[in-house]
Design a protein around this motif. Structure first.
Motif, mmCIF file in Angstrom:
data_model
loop_
_atom_site.group_PDB
_atom_site.id
_atom_site.type_symbol
_atom_site.label_atom_id
_atom_site.label_comp_id
_atom_site.label_asym_id
_atom_site.label_seq_id
_atom_site.Cartn_x
_atom_site.Cartn_y
_atom_site.Cartn_z
ATOM 1 N N GLY A 1 0.829 -1.199 0.000
ATOM 2 C CA GLY A 1 0.000 0.000 0.000
ATOM 3 C C GLY A 1 0.853 1.234 0.000
ATOM 4 O O GLY A 1 2.068 1.185 0.087
ATOM 5 N N GLN A 2 0.215 2.362 -0.104
ATOM 6 C CA GLN A 2 0.915 3.626 -0.055
ATOM 7 C C GLN A 2 1.199 3.958 1.391
ATOM 8 O O GLN A 2 0.592 3.415 2.292
ATOM 9 C CB GLN A 2 0.034 4.710 -0.671
ATOM 10 C CG GLN A 2 0.788 5.893 -1.205
ATOM 11 C CD GLN A 2 -0.113 6.755 -2.055
ATOM 12 O OE1 GLN A 2 -1.255 6.419 -2.282
ATOM 13 N NE2 GLN A 2 0.404 7.858 -2.525
ATOM 14 N N GLY A 3 2.113 4.775 1.684
ATOM 15 C CA GLY A 3 2.356 5.184 3.069
ATOM 16 C C GLY A 3 3.816 5.205 3.384
ATOM 17 O O GLY A 3 4.582 5.950 2.801
ATOM 18 N N GLY A 4 4.236 4.294 4.320
ATOM 19 C CA GLY A 4 5.620 4.299 4.767
ATOM 20 C C GLY A 4 5.901 5.470 5.689
ATOM 21 O O GLY A 4 7.027 5.952 5.746
ATOM 22 N N SER A 5 4.872 5.938 6.395
ATOM 23 C CA SER A 5 5.067 7.070 7.292
ATOM 24 C C SER A 5 6.013 6.711 8.414
ATOM 25 O O SER A 5 6.030 5.593 8.891
ATOM 26 C CB SER A 5 3.720 7.496 7.881
ATOM 27 O OG SER A 5 2.796 7.761 6.848
ATOM 28 N N ALA A 6 6.780 7.663 8.852
ATOM 29 C CA ALA A 6 7.698 7.433 9.968
ATOM 30 C C ALA A 6 6.916 7.251 11.258
ATOM 31 O O ALA A 6 5.797 7.727 11.407
ATOM 32 C CB ALA A 6 8.655 8.608 10.102
ATOM 33 N N ALA A 7 7.536 6.552 12.195
ATOM 34 C CA ALA A 7 6.914 6.386 13.505
ATOM 35 C C ALA A 7 6.778 7.735 14.182
ATOM 36 O O ALA A 7 7.616 8.610 14.047
ATOM 37 C CB ALA A 7 7.757 5.451 14.366
ATOM 38 N N GLN B 1 2.613 5.839 17.561
ATOM 39 C CA GLN B 1 1.841 5.430 16.392
ATOM 40 C C GLN B 1 2.763 5.340 15.178
ATOM 41 O O GLN B 1 3.804 5.991 15.123
ATOM 42 C CB GLN B 1 0.681 6.398 16.139
ATOM 43 C CG GLN B 1 1.092 7.844 15.899
ATOM 44 C CD GLN B 1 -0.101 8.782 15.799
ATOM 45 O OE1 GLN B 1 -1.175 8.521 16.315
ATOM 46 N NE2 GLN B 1 0.099 9.897 15.106
ATOM 47 N N TRP B 2 2.341 4.512 14.214
ATOM 48 C CA TRP B 2 3.155 4.224 13.032
ATOM 49 C C TRP B 2 2.286 4.233 11.793
ATOM 50 O O TRP B 2 1.121 3.815 11.842
ATOM 51 C CB TRP B 2 3.779 2.819 13.121
ATOM 52 C CG TRP B 2 4.818 2.645 14.153
ATOM 53 C CD1 TRP B 2 6.180 2.678 13.982
ATOM 54 C CD2 TRP B 2 4.609 2.399 15.549
ATOM 55 N NE1 TRP B 2 6.813 2.478 15.181
ATOM 56 C CE2 TRP B 2 5.875 2.306 16.165
ATOM 57 C CE3 TRP B 2 3.479 2.263 16.344
ATOM 58 C CZ2 TRP B 2 6.031 2.072 17.526
ATOM 59 C CZ3 TRP B 2 3.620 2.038 17.706
ATOM 60 C CH2 TRP B 2 4.893 1.937 18.274
ATOM 61 N N GLY B 3 2.880 4.634 10.670
ATOM 62 C CA GLY B 3 2.229 4.387 9.399
ATOM 63 C C GLY B 3 2.062 2.893 9.195
ATOM 64 O O GLY B 3 2.908 2.094 9.603
ATOM 65 N N THR B 4 0.942 2.478 8.594
ATOM 66 C CA THR B 4 0.605 1.060 8.540
ATOM 67 C C THR B 4 1.591 0.234 7.712
ATOM 68 O O THR B 4 1.690 -0.979 7.909
ATOM 69 C CB THR B 4 -0.821 0.870 8.009
ATOM 70 O OG1 THR B 4 -0.967 1.589 6.775
ATOM 71 C CG2 THR B 4 -1.839 1.409 8.999
ATOM 72 N N ASP B 5 2.324 0.848 6.794
ATOM 73 C CA ASP B 5 3.354 0.113 6.053
ATOM 74 C C ASP B 5 4.557 -0.212 6.931
ATOM 75 O O ASP B 5 5.327 -1.116 6.626
ATOM 76 C CB ASP B 5 3.842 0.930 4.849
ATOM 77 C CG ASP B 5 2.912 0.812 3.658
ATOM 78 O OD1 ASP B 5 1.859 0.154 3.784
ATOM 79 O OD2 ASP B 5 3.225 1.401 2.600
ATOM 80 N N ASP B 6 4.723 0.518 8.015
ATOM 81 C CA ASP B 6 5.917 0.376 8.843
ATOM 82 C C ASP B 6 5.742 -0.579 10.004
ATOM 83 O O ASP B 6 6.721 -0.919 10.677
ATOM 84 C CB ASP B 6 6.326 1.753 9.401
ATOM 85 C CG ASP B 6 6.739 2.717 8.305
ATOM 86 O OD1 ASP B 6 7.173 2.240 7.251
ATOM 87 O OD2 ASP B 6 6.602 3.941 8.500
ATOM 88 N N ALA B 7 4.521 -0.987 10.269
ATOM 89 C CA ALA B 7 4.303 -1.814 11.452
ATOM 90 C C ALA B 7 3.375 -2.986 11.153
ATOM 91 O O ALA B 7 3.810 -4.070 10.869
ATOM 92 C CB ALA B 7 3.768 -0.957 12.604
ATOM 93 N N SER B 8 2.051 -2.786 11.196
ATOM 94 C CA SER B 8 1.073 -3.883 11.295
ATOM 95 C C SER B 8 1.484 -4.748 12.480
ATOM 96 O O SER B 8 1.965 -5.868 12.338
ATOM 97 C CB SER B 8 1.007 -4.699 10.007
ATOM 98 O OG SER B 8 0.467 -3.953 8.955
ATOM 99 N N PRO B 9 1.307 -4.227 13.697
ATOM 100 C CA PRO B 9 1.927 -4.840 14.871
ATOM 101 C C PRO B 9 1.144 -6.033 15.396
ATOM 102 O O PRO B 9 -0.077 -6.016 15.464
ATOM 103 C CB PRO B 9 1.918 -3.701 15.894
ATOM 104 C CG PRO B 9 0.696 -2.903 15.540
ATOM 105 C CD PRO B 9 0.576 -2.994 14.036
#
Length: 382
Positions: free
Chosen positions: A25-31, A292-300
Motif C-alpha cells: 500500500g501507499q504510506g511508509g510514514s515514519a513512527a 503510532q506508526w504508518g501502517t506500512d511500517d508496522a502492522s503490529p
C-alpha cells in the motif's frame, strides 16, 4: 483526478481487509511518538529511563521449519510451546537443540483468513496443574479453552480434551485478535478484534474490539471497570499484543486501518477510539496512543517488555520496533531493527533479562517464505 480517486479507493479496500498487510500500500510514514491522554505520571522509584538508542543482536535460530507459528509460551525448563494457526497443532520446541515434538491437534479449530489457533498461555499454577490456555477460531466464534498437558504420553496424544472457559467472541475472516496472557495479578487478559464489524468496538455489551480480563475459570475478573463484565478496555480495532512493564502497567498493540497503527498504555475502562478515531485525537474522551506508526511500517502483532522498552513485532513492516518508556509515555522516538532481514515478525516473548524470543510469520499466506521459514529467533536487546 479520476485515477487518483481510484487509487485511493483501492488502498482503502486493501487496508480495511488485511491487517497483516497482504498487499503493498501507499504510506511508509515514519513512527510518531505521542503522549496518550489519560496517562498517569511516571512512578520513578525503581525505574530508570532507558537510553534513546538501543541495540539488537540475533544470537541464534532456535528452531525452523514451522508452519504458521502464532502463539508462543515458554516452559519453566526453557523449552517453548508454539501454536500453528493453520494446522491447529501445538508443538514443543527444545530450547537448546530446536528439536520439535508435537503435543497434538486442538479439536474444534476452524482456520480461515486471519483466524485459527492463535494465542497460548500457561496457567499461573502450571507447576501443579499443567494447564495450557489457547485462543482459537471455531466454526461459530472465537473462544478460549484450557487443556491438560501430559508429556508422558506419546507424541501427538499429549493434550487433554479442551475445556471451553470463554466463548462468543465475534469471529470474522479478519480481525480476530487472538493474544492471551496472564497478568501480574494472575488474571487472564485477551485481546480481541471487531471481526470487521466496526460498530462492535464501541459497544460495551460486545466482546469484540476489546481487551478482556477474566479469572482463570473464564469469569469476569474482580475489580473490572464495568459491573459483571469481562471488558477491561474498549474502542479497539484488533489487539494482538499484550505486555506488562516492571511496574505492572499494561501495554497493548493494535492494527490501524489506513493511517496509524498504535501502541497503547491501557487504563481500565478507557475508550481507545476506534472507529471514531484512528491514532492520536484531540477529543479528550478517547485515550491517545503513546506511539503510532504508518501502517506500512508496522502492522503490529506481539509485544514484550525488556530493558526499559516495549519491543513490538511488525508484520507488514517486517521489523522489530523498540519503544523506550518513561512511565506510560515514550521517552524517545521508536527505533526499528531487523528491517526486512527475517521477513514478517509475529510474536515477541521475554526470555528473561535482556533476551527475547521472536517468531517469523512468512508462511501465513501473506509473506514470501524462504528456506527454513518459519523460525524462532533468540535475540539480545538493550
Amino acid at each position: 483526478m479520476t485515477a487518483v480517486m481510484a487509487t485511493a479507493a483501492l488502498l482503502l479496500t486493501v487496508s480495511c481487509s488485511s491487517d497483516d498487510g497482504g498487499s503493498p500500500g501507499q504510506g511508509g510514514s515514519a513512527a510518531s511518538s505521542t503522549t496518550g491522554s489519560g496517562s498517569s505520571p511516571s512512578r520513578r522509584a525503581a525505574e530508570e529511563t532507558p537510553p534513546a538508542q538501543g541495540s539488537v543482536k540475533v544470537l541464534r535460530t532456535v528452531a525452523e521449519g514451522l508452519n504458521t507459528p502464532w502463539g508462543l509460551a515458554p516452559l519453566p525448563d526453557g523449552d517453548l510451546l508454539v501454536s500453528s494457526r493453520d494446522e491447529a497443532t501445538i508443538t514443543r520446541v527444545d530450547g537448546e537443540t530446536g528439536k520439535k515434538t508435537e503435543l497434538g491437534e486442538v479439536p474444534g479449530v476452524s482456520p480461515a483468513g486471519e483466524g485459527g489457533l492463535m494465542g497460548l498461555a500457561l496457567s499461573p499454577d502450571y507447576a501443579s496443574d499443567h494447564m495450557i490456555y489457547a485462543y482459537f477460531t471455531s466454526a461459530s466464534d472465537n473462544r478460549i479453552v484450557r487443556m491438560l498437558y501430559d508429556g508422558q504420553k506419546p507424541s501427538g496424544e499429549q493434550l487433554g480434551a479442551p475445556d471451553t472457559i470463554f466463548r462468543g467472541i465475534p469471529k470474522g475472516f479478519i480481525h480476530n485478535g487472538g493474544r492471551i496472557a496472564f497478568g501480574p495479578d494472575k488474571m487472564l487478559y485477551a485481546g480481541t478484534g471487531e471481526s470487521g464489524d466496526t460498530g462492535l468496538s464501541q459497544d460495551k455489551e460486545s466482546t469484540g474490539g476489546k481487551i478482556l480480563r477474566l479469572t482463570p475459570e473464564g469469569e469476569p475478573a474482580p475489580g473490572n471497570p464495568f459491573p459483571d463484565s469481562p471488558v477491561y478496555s474498549y474502542g479497539h480495532r484488533n489487539v494482538q499484543g499484550l505486555a506488562w512493564d516492571a511496574e505492572q502497567r499494561l501495554f497493548a498493540a493494535e492494527f490501524g486501518q489506513d493511517t496509524w497503527d498504535e501502541l497503547n498504555a491501557i487504563k481500565p475502562g478507557d475508550n481507545y477510539g476506534w472507529p471514531e478515531v484512528e491514532g492520536k485525537s484531540d477529543d479528550a474522551k478517547y485515550h491517545n496512543p503513546l506511539a503510532q506508526w504508518g501502517t506500512d511500517d508496522a502492522s503490529p502483532s506481539g509485544i514484550a517488555y525488556a530493558e526499559g522498552s516495549i519491543w513490538m513485532a511488525g508484520l507488514k513492516g517486517q521489523r522489530l520496533w523498540r519503544i523506550p518508556l518513561n512511565g506510560t509515555a515514550a521517552s524517545a522516538d521508536p527505533q526499528a531493527f531487523l528491517e526486512r532481514e527475517y521477513g514478517r515478525l509475529r510474536t515477541v516473548v521475554s526470555a528473561g533479562g535482556d533476551k527475547l524470543w521472536v517468531t517469523t510469520s512468512n508462511t501465513d499466506g501473506r509473506g514470501s517464505p524462504k528456506d527454513g521459514d518459519d523460525r524462532i529467533l533468540e535475540v539480545q536487546v538493550s
